[in-house]
Design a protein around this motif. Structure first.
Motif, mmCIF file in Angstrom:
data_model
loop_
_atom_site.group_PDB
_atom_site.id
_atom_site.type_symbol
_atom_site.label_atom_id
_atom_site.label_comp_id
_atom_site.label_asym_id
_atom_site.label_seq_id
_atom_site.Cartn_x
_atom_site.Cartn_y
_atom_site.Cartn_z
ATOM 1 N N GLU A 9 0.827 -1.202 0.000
ATOM 2 C CA GLU A 9 0.000 0.000 0.000
ATOM 3 C C GLU A 9 0.866 1.258 0.000
ATOM 4 O OE1 GLU A 9 -3.280 2.059 2.911
ATOM 5 O OE2 GLU A 9 -3.311 -0.136 2.731
ATOM 6 N N TRP A 10 1.934 1.275 0.800
ATOM 7 C CA TRP A 10 2.852 2.425 0.815
ATOM 8 C C TRP A 10 3.520 2.598 -0.547
ATOM 9 C CZ3 TRP A 10 3.487 6.526 3.680
ATOM 10 C CH2 TRP A 10 2.985 6.518 4.970
ATOM 11 N N ALA A 11 3.897 1.517 -1.152
ATOM 12 C CA ALA A 11 4.541 1.593 -2.467
ATOM 13 C C ALA A 11 3.578 2.181 -3.501
ATOM 14 C CB ALA A 11 5.022 0.207 -2.901
ATOM 15 N N GLU A 12 2.317 1.807 -3.437
ATOM 16 C CA GLU A 12 1.318 2.359 -4.356
ATOM 17 C C GLU A 12 1.130 3.857 -4.130
ATOM 18 O OE1 GLU A 12 -0.267 0.957 -6.978
ATOM 19 O OE2 GLU A 12 1.062 -0.738 -6.610
ATOM 20 N N TRP A 13 1.115 4.279 -2.853
ATOM 21 C CA TRP A 13 0.992 5.707 -2.547
ATOM 22 C C TRP A 13 2.197 6.482 -3.081
ATOM 23 C CZ3 TRP A 13 -2.754 8.846 -1.373
ATOM 24 C CH2 TRP A 13 -3.909 8.330 -0.798
ATOM 25 N N VAL A 14 3.374 5.989 -2.852
ATOM 26 C CA VAL A 14 4.600 6.656 -3.333
ATOM 27 C C VAL A 14 4.568 6.740 -4.863
ATOM 28 C CG1 VAL A 14 7.109 6.415 -3.535
ATOM 29 C CG2 VAL A 14 5.987 6.067 -1.326
ATOM 30 N N LYS A 15 4.164 5.674 -5.497
ATOM 31 C CA LYS A 15 4.066 5.658 -6.962
ATOM 32 C C LYS A 15 3.047 6.695 -7.449
ATOM 33 C CE LYS A 15 2.741 2.361 -10.557
ATOM 34 N NZ LYS A 15 2.335 0.980 -10.775
ATOM 35 N N ALA A 16 1.886 6.760 -6.813
ATOM 36 C CA ALA A 16 0.841 7.720 -7.205
ATOM 37 C C ALA A 16 1.320 9.158 -7.013
ATOM 38 C CB ALA A 16 -0.434 7.476 -6.405
ATOM 39 N N ILE A 17 1.987 9.442 -5.917
ATOM 40 C CA ILE A 17 2.507 10.796 -5.659
ATOM 41 C C ILE A 17 3.579 11.153 -6.682
ATOM 42 C CG2 ILE A 17 3.845 12.180 -4.014
ATOM 43 C CD1 ILE A 17 2.238 10.691 -1.780
ATOM 44 N N PHE A 18 4.453 10.224 -6.988
ATOM 45 C CA PHE A 18 5.504 10.454 -7.980
ATOM 46 C C PHE A 18 4.898 10.763 -9.354
ATOM 47 C CE2 PHE A 18 8.486 8.818 -11.187
ATOM 48 C CZ PHE A 18 9.566 9.660 -10.924
ATOM 49 N N ILE A 19 3.904 9.999 -9.762
ATOM 50 C CA ILE A 19 3.243 10.228 -11.052
ATOM 51 C C ILE A 19 2.549 11.593 -11.052
ATOM 52 C CG2 ILE A 19 1.328 9.450 -12.523
ATOM 53 C CD1 ILE A 19 2.188 6.562 -11.803
ATOM 54 N N ILE A 21 3.375 14.272 -9.350
ATOM 55 C CA ILE A 21 4.410 15.310 -9.435
ATOM 56 C C ILE A 21 4.927 15.433 -10.863
ATOM 57 C CG2 ILE A 21 6.769 15.898 -8.725
ATOM 58 C CD1 ILE A 21 5.997 14.775 -5.937
ATOM 59 N N ILE A 22 5.179 14.319 -11.515
ATOM 60 C CA ILE A 22 5.661 14.336 -12.907
ATOM 61 C C ILE A 22 4.613 14.968 -13.824
ATOM 62 C CG2 ILE A 22 6.312 12.894 -14.880
ATOM 63 C CD1 ILE A 22 8.476 13.113 -12.732
ATOM 64 N N LEU A 23 3.341 14.586 -13.661
ATOM 65 C CA LEU A 23 2.268 15.172 -14.473
ATOM 66 C C LEU A 23 2.148 16.677 -14.251
ATOM 67 C CD1 LEU A 23 -0.582 12.500 -14.362
ATOM 68 C CD2 LEU A 23 0.691 13.294 -16.357
ATOM 69 N N ARG A 28 2.777 22.126 -16.227
ATOM 70 C CA ARG A 28 3.286 23.487 -15.976
ATOM 71 C C ARG A 28 4.340 23.885 -16.995
ATOM 72 N NH1 ARG A 28 3.917 27.973 -13.734
ATOM 73 N NH2 ARG A 28 5.400 28.678 -12.218
ATOM 74 N N THR A 29 5.149 22.962 -17.422
ATOM 75 C CA THR A 29 6.219 23.264 -18.367
ATOM 76 C C THR A 29 5.712 23.439 -19.787
ATOM 77 O OG1 THR A 29 7.776 22.038 -16.981
ATOM 78 C CG2 THR A 29 8.437 22.464 -19.253
ATOM 79 N N PHE A 30 4.777 22.602 -20.218
ATOM 80 C CA PHE A 30 4.403 22.582 -21.628
ATOM 81 C C PHE A 30 2.973 23.029 -21.948
ATOM 82 C CE2 PHE A 30 7.713 19.310 -21.120
ATOM 83 C CZ PHE A 30 8.682 19.894 -21.919
#
Length: 174
Positions: A9-19, A21-23, A28-30
């Motif tokens: 569950e923690w790994a899924e949360w970290v993955k979702a937050i990372f995605i 942030i990237i999005l 914002r950039t493009f």
């Protein structure tokens, strides 16, 4: 048994937050960004301190048009101005009337009072790949007439779309 489930569950949360942030970074950039209006050069359309969302992607597929409110990138600050004349056009202001290529421009984008405070100038030929911009509060605006000069296409970083702050001022900027 519950320990591996918690780690997953923690790994899924970290993955979702990372995605997320990237999005957010990519958007914002493009795609879009925000800018704060500084000063009163765009009054009454935009007020000092308002935050606007501007679109970066629109000009990837098209060119700026007369009347667009654009964000102009300069080394020390961004400017918010309105495009008045396009590349290769001739602009002139005489007797409180704006002329493009010798023809009276009926759409002024500003009040009659602002027009009355705009002194005569021109005729001025806008160079290729450049734009002539003015603030809506023409009596005090630093723009293509008096300091900014012609605006090169590659310094226009976006088109203002909406006022998002203050919240009670939400409005389309066109």
């Amino acid at each position: 048994m519950k320990e591996p489930k918690k780690k997953k569950e923690w790994a899924e949360w970290v993955k979702a937050i990372f995605i997320a942030i990237i999005l957010a970074f990519l958007l914002r950039t493009f795609v879009f960004a925000t800018s704060i209006v500084e000063g009163e050069s765009m009054v009454p359309t935009l007020e000092d301190g308002e935050r606007v969302i501007f679109s970066k992607i629109g000009y990837l597929f098209g060119e700026p048009e007369r009347g667009d409110i654009v964000i102009i990138k300069r080394p020390n600050k961004n400017y918010v101005k309105r495009i008045i004349a396009l590349p290769d056009e001739t602009i002139e202001m005489r007797e409180h009337q704006l002329y493009i290529n010798g023809k009276k421009l009926n759409k002024t984008f500003v009040s009659q009072d602002a027009i009355n405070h705009t002194g005569n100038f021109g005729p001025i030929k806008v160079p290729d790949n450049s734009y002539f911009v003015m603030g809506d509060n023409r009596a005090i605006s630093m723009d293509s007439r008096n300091g900014l000069g012609f605006i090169k296409r590659d310094t226009i970083i976006g088109k203002s779309e909406f006022v998002i702050y203050p919240f009670d001022e939400w409005k389309k900027t066109r």
